[in-house]
Design a protein around this motif. Sequence first.
Motif, PDB file in Angstrom:
ATOM      1  N   LEU A   1      -1.495 -43.188 -41.931  1.00  0.00           N
ATOM      2  CA  LEU A   1      -1.675 -42.898 -40.520  1.00  0.00           C
ATOM      3  C   LEU A   1      -3.157 -42.823 -40.175  1.00  0.00           C
ATOM      4  O   LEU A   1      -3.907 -42.086 -40.811  1.00  0.00           O
ATOM      5  CB  LEU A   1      -0.983 -41.569 -40.184  1.00  0.00           C
ATOM      6  CG  LEU A   1      -0.988 -41.133 -38.734  1.00  0.00           C
ATOM      7  CD1 LEU A   1      -0.223 -42.122 -37.861  1.00  0.00           C
ATOM      8  CD2 LEU A   1      -0.363 -39.739 -38.615  1.00  0.00           C
ATOM      9  N   ARG A   2      -3.560 -43.605 -39.185  1.00  0.00           N
ATOM     10  CA  ARG A   2      -4.957 -43.619 -38.746  1.00  0.00           C
ATOM     11  C   ARG A   2      -5.124 -43.161 -37.299  1.00  0.00           C
ATOM     12  O   ARG A   2      -6.211 -42.823 -36.873  1.00  0.00           O
ATOM     13  CB  ARG A   2      -5.555 -45.020 -38.882  1.00  0.00           C
ATOM     14  CG  ARG A   2      -5.556 -45.540 -40.297  1.00  0.00           C
ATOM     15  CD  ARG A   2      -6.561 -44.781 -41.144  1.00  0.00           C
ATOM     16  NE  ARG A   2      -6.643 -45.347 -42.468  1.00  0.00           N
ATOM     17  CZ  ARG A   2      -6.476 -44.661 -43.581  1.00  0.00           C
ATOM     18  NH1 ARG A   2      -6.215 -43.382 -43.537  1.00  0.00           N
ATOM     19  NH2 ARG A   2      -6.578 -45.247 -44.746  1.00  0.00           N
ATOM     20  N   GLY A   3      -4.023 -43.201 -36.537  1.00  0.00           N
ATOM     21  CA  GLY A   3      -4.127 -42.801 -35.147  1.00  0.00           C
ATOM     22  C   GLY A   3      -2.798 -42.913 -34.433  1.00  0.00           C
ATOM     23  O   GLY A   3      -1.773 -43.257 -35.024  1.00  0.00           O
ATOM     24  N   LEU A   4      -2.832 -42.613 -33.149  1.00  0.00           N
ATOM     25  CA  LEU A   4      -1.670 -42.720 -32.285  1.00  0.00           C
ATOM     26  C   LEU A   4      -2.184 -43.243 -30.952  1.00  0.00           C
ATOM     27  O   LEU A   4      -3.234 -42.791 -30.471  1.00  0.00           O
ATOM     28  CB  LEU A   4      -1.028 -41.342 -32.104  1.00  0.00           C
ATOM     29  CG  LEU A   4       0.207 -41.295 -31.224  1.00  0.00           C
ATOM     30  CD1 LEU A   4       1.271 -40.414 -31.886  1.00  0.00           C
ATOM     31  CD2 LEU A   4      -0.103 -40.765 -29.860  1.00  0.00           C
ATOM     32  N   VAL A   5      -1.487 -44.207 -30.387  1.00  0.00           N
ATOM     33  CA  VAL A   5      -1.884 -44.737 -29.088  1.00  0.00           C
ATOM     34  C   VAL A   5      -0.691 -44.649 -28.146  1.00  0.00           C
ATOM     35  O   VAL A   5       0.437 -44.965 -28.532  1.00  0.00           O
ATOM     36  CB  VAL A   5      -2.441 -46.177 -29.175  1.00  0.00           C
ATOM     37  CG1 VAL A   5      -1.393 -47.177 -29.612  1.00  0.00           C
ATOM     38  CG2 VAL A   5      -3.076 -46.602 -27.862  1.00  0.00           C
ATOM     39  N   THR A   6      -0.953 -44.160 -26.946  1.00  0.00           N
ATOM     40  CA  THR A   6       0.093 -44.000 -25.942  1.00  0.00           C
ATOM     41  C   THR A   6      -0.155 -44.948 -24.780  1.00  0.00           C
ATOM     42  O   THR A   6      -1.259 -45.501 -24.622  1.00  0.00           O
ATOM     43  CB  THR A   6       0.120 -42.560 -25.396  1.00  0.00           C
ATOM     44  OG1 THR A   6      -1.079 -42.332 -24.649  1.00  0.00           O
ATOM     45  CG2 THR A   6       0.253 -41.541 -26.512  1.00  0.00           C
ATOM     46  N   ASP A   7       0.866 -45.100 -23.946  1.00  0.00           N
ATOM     47  CA  ASP A   7       0.697 -45.907 -22.752  1.00  0.00           C
ATOM     48  C   ASP A   7      -0.409 -45.324 -21.868  1.00  0.00           C
ATOM     49  O   ASP A   7      -1.184 -46.041 -21.246  1.00  0.00           O
ATOM     50  CB  ASP A   7       2.012 -46.067 -21.994  1.00  0.00           C
ATOM     51  CG  ASP A   7       2.798 -44.775 -21.820  1.00  0.00           C
ATOM     52  OD1 ASP A   7       2.300 -43.677 -22.158  1.00  0.00           O
ATOM     53  OD2 ASP A   7       3.952 -44.864 -21.355  1.00  0.00           O
ATOM     54  N   ARG A   8      -0.520 -44.011 -21.846  1.00  0.00           N
ATOM     55  CA  ARG A   8      -1.587 -43.360 -21.073  1.00  0.00           C
ATOM     56  C   ARG A   8      -2.959 -43.686 -21.662  1.00  0.00           C
ATOM     57  O   ARG A   8      -3.917 -43.922 -20.927  1.00  0.00           O
ATOM     58  CB  ARG A   8      -1.372 -41.849 -21.041  1.00  0.00           C
ATOM     59  CG  ARG A   8      -2.356 -41.145 -20.133  1.00  0.00           C
ATOM     60  CD  ARG A   8      -2.007 -39.653 -19.975  1.00  0.00           C
ATOM     61  NE  ARG A   8      -2.755 -39.052 -18.898  1.00  0.00           N
ATOM     62  CZ  ARG A   8      -4.026 -38.671 -18.971  1.00  0.00           C
ATOM     63  NH1 ARG A   8      -4.688 -38.829 -20.095  1.00  0.00           N
ATOM     64  NH2 ARG A   8      -4.631 -38.130 -17.928  1.00  0.00           N
ATOM     65  N   ASP A   9      -3.086 -43.704 -22.996  1.00  0.00           N
ATOM     66  CA  ASP A   9      -4.353 -44.083 -23.628  1.00  0.00           C
ATOM     67  C   ASP A   9      -4.776 -45.481 -23.181  1.00  0.00           C
ATOM     68  O   ASP A   9      -5.946 -45.719 -22.880  1.00  0.00           O
ATOM     69  CB  ASP A   9      -4.239 -44.078 -25.156  1.00  0.00           C
ATOM     70  CG  ASP A   9      -4.061 -42.705 -25.755  1.00  0.00           C
ATOM     71  OD1 ASP A   9      -4.529 -41.713 -25.156  1.00  0.00           O
ATOM     72  OD2 ASP A   9      -3.442 -42.621 -26.839  1.00  0.00           O
ATOM     73  N   LEU A  10      -3.815 -46.395 -23.159  1.00  0.00           N
ATOM     74  CA  LEU A  10      -4.133 -47.768 -22.759  1.00  0.00           C
ATOM     75  C   LEU A  10      -4.624 -47.808 -21.318  1.00  0.00           C
ATOM     76  O   LEU A  10      -5.554 -48.553 -20.989  1.00  0.00           O
ATOM     77  CB  LEU A  10      -2.923 -48.677 -22.940  1.00  0.00           C
ATOM     78  CG  LEU A  10      -2.436 -48.846 -24.381  1.00  0.00           C
ATOM     79  CD1 LEU A  10      -1.214 -49.748 -24.432  1.00  0.00           C
ATOM     80  CD2 LEU A  10      -3.531 -49.360 -25.296  1.00  0.00           C
ATOM     81  N   THR A  11      -4.027 -47.008 -20.476  1.00  0.00           N
ATOM     82  CA  THR A  11      -4.424 -46.977 -19.074  1.00  0.00           C
ATOM     83  C   THR A  11      -5.796 -46.334 -18.897  1.00  0.00           C
ATOM     84  O   THR A  11      -6.685 -46.897 -18.253  1.00  0.00           O
ATOM     85  CB  THR A  11      -3.382 -46.201 -18.234  1.00  0.00           C
ATOM     86  OG1 THR A  11      -2.124 -46.851 -18.376  1.00  0.00           O
ATOM     87  CG2 THR A  11      -3.781 -46.152 -16.778  1.00  0.00           C
ATOM     88  N   ILE A  12      -5.986 -45.151 -19.469  1.00  0.00           N
ATOM     89  CA  ILE A  12      -7.219 -44.381 -19.257  1.00  0.00           C
ATOM     90  C   ILE A  12      -8.407 -44.941 -20.037  1.00  0.00           C
ATOM     91  O   ILE A  12      -9.509 -45.036 -19.510  1.00  0.00           O
ATOM     92  CB  ILE A  12      -6.997 -42.895 -19.661  1.00  0.00           C
ATOM     93  CG1 ILE A  12      -5.867 -42.278 -18.840  1.00  0.00           C
ATOM     94  CG2 ILE A  12      -8.279 -42.087 -19.546  1.00  0.00           C
ATOM     95  CD1 ILE A  12      -6.079 -42.295 -17.353  1.00  0.00           C
ATOM     96  N   ARG A  13      -8.180 -45.318 -21.278  1.00  0.00           N
ATOM     97  CA  ARG A  13      -9.299 -45.734 -22.134  1.00  0.00           C
ATOM     98  C   ARG A  13      -9.603 -47.220 -22.076  1.00  0.00           C
ATOM     99  O   ARG A  13     -10.671 -47.640 -22.516  1.00  0.00           O
ATOM    100  CB  ARG A  13      -9.013 -45.333 -23.580  1.00  0.00           C
ATOM    101  CG  ARG A  13      -8.948 -43.843 -23.769  1.00  0.00           C
ATOM    102  CD  ARG A  13      -8.657 -43.477 -25.192  1.00  0.00           C
ATOM    103  NE  ARG A  13      -8.580 -42.026 -25.337  1.00  0.00           N
ATOM    104  CZ  ARG A  13      -8.000 -41.425 -26.343  1.00  0.00           C
ATOM    105  NH1 ARG A  13      -7.476 -42.132 -27.332  1.00  0.00           N
ATOM    106  NH2 ARG A  13      -7.968 -40.109 -26.390  1.00  0.00           N
ATOM    107  N   VAL A  14      -8.673 -48.022 -21.560  1.00  0.00           N
ATOM    108  CA  VAL A  14      -8.901 -49.458 -21.553  1.00  0.00           C
ATOM    109  C   VAL A  14      -8.863 -50.010 -20.128  1.00  0.00           C
ATOM    110  O   VAL A  14      -9.872 -50.502 -19.623  1.00  0.00           O
ATOM    111  CB  VAL A  14      -7.878 -50.196 -22.448  1.00  0.00           C
ATOM    112  CG1 VAL A  14      -8.115 -51.693 -22.404  1.00  0.00           C
ATOM    113  CG2 VAL A  14      -7.951 -49.693 -23.880  1.00  0.00           C
ATOM    114  N   LEU A  15      -7.738 -49.931 -19.463  1.00  0.00           N
ATOM    115  CA  LEU A  15      -7.603 -50.533 -18.131  1.00  0.00           C
ATOM    116  C   LEU A  15      -8.542 -49.917 -17.101  1.00  0.00           C
ATOM    117  O   LEU A  15      -9.123 -50.629 -16.286  1.00  0.00           O
ATOM    118  CB  LEU A  15      -6.160 -50.417 -17.643  1.00  0.00           C
ATOM    119  CG  LEU A  15      -5.146 -51.258 -18.402  1.00  0.00           C
ATOM    120  CD1 LEU A  15      -3.742 -50.972 -17.885  1.00  0.00           C
ATOM    121  CD2 LEU A  15      -5.470 -52.727 -18.304  1.00  0.00           C
ATOM    122  N   ALA A  16      -8.697 -48.606 -17.124  1.00  0.00           N
ATOM    123  CA  ALA A  16      -9.541 -47.941 -16.138  1.00  0.00           C
ATOM    124  C   ALA A  16     -11.016 -48.317 -16.280  1.00  0.00           C
ATOM    125  O   ALA A  16     -11.789 -48.174 -15.336  1.00  0.00           O
ATOM    126  CB  ALA A  16      -9.386 -46.423 -16.233  1.00  0.00           C
TER     127      ALA A  16
END
Length: 141
Positions: A45-60
């Motif tokens: 295990l290296r991490g966890l990514v959520t749909d919110r992470d994709l929105t806040i950290r990438v799309l935004a």
Amino acid sequence: MAQMVREVMTAPPVEVSPQAYVTDVARRMREEDIGAVLVTEDGHLRGLVTDRDLTIRVLAEGGDVSGTRVREACSTELVSVTPDDRIDRAVQLMREKAVRRLPVVDPDRDRAVGIVALGDLAVERDPGSALGHISAADPNQ
């Protein structure tokens, strides 16, 4: 009533590599109707990514996301539970750390074996609540 994490966790977890493209991860989330995936490397295990992470950290952030890797979007400071932990422990950790999902790790093999979400706990512990109803409902896509 379930008492152990293994009784409510989703297994096996969906896993992706840190090198996966976020667009591929987002498609996978859509196809599997899930909001989080575990980021693993060589089975660890290296991490966890959520749909919110994709929105806040990438799309935004704007710009072209097609070349963005999941390692740039995932949370890496994780708290986890084991399959044999009591559900109360998962609830306690979610409250203390203000998280909605916990990776489930087999300590003997040091491998992710599942994921437990706040919705899973609501369905188990408080099925009559609004969150319990929403979490138990069929997805609306």
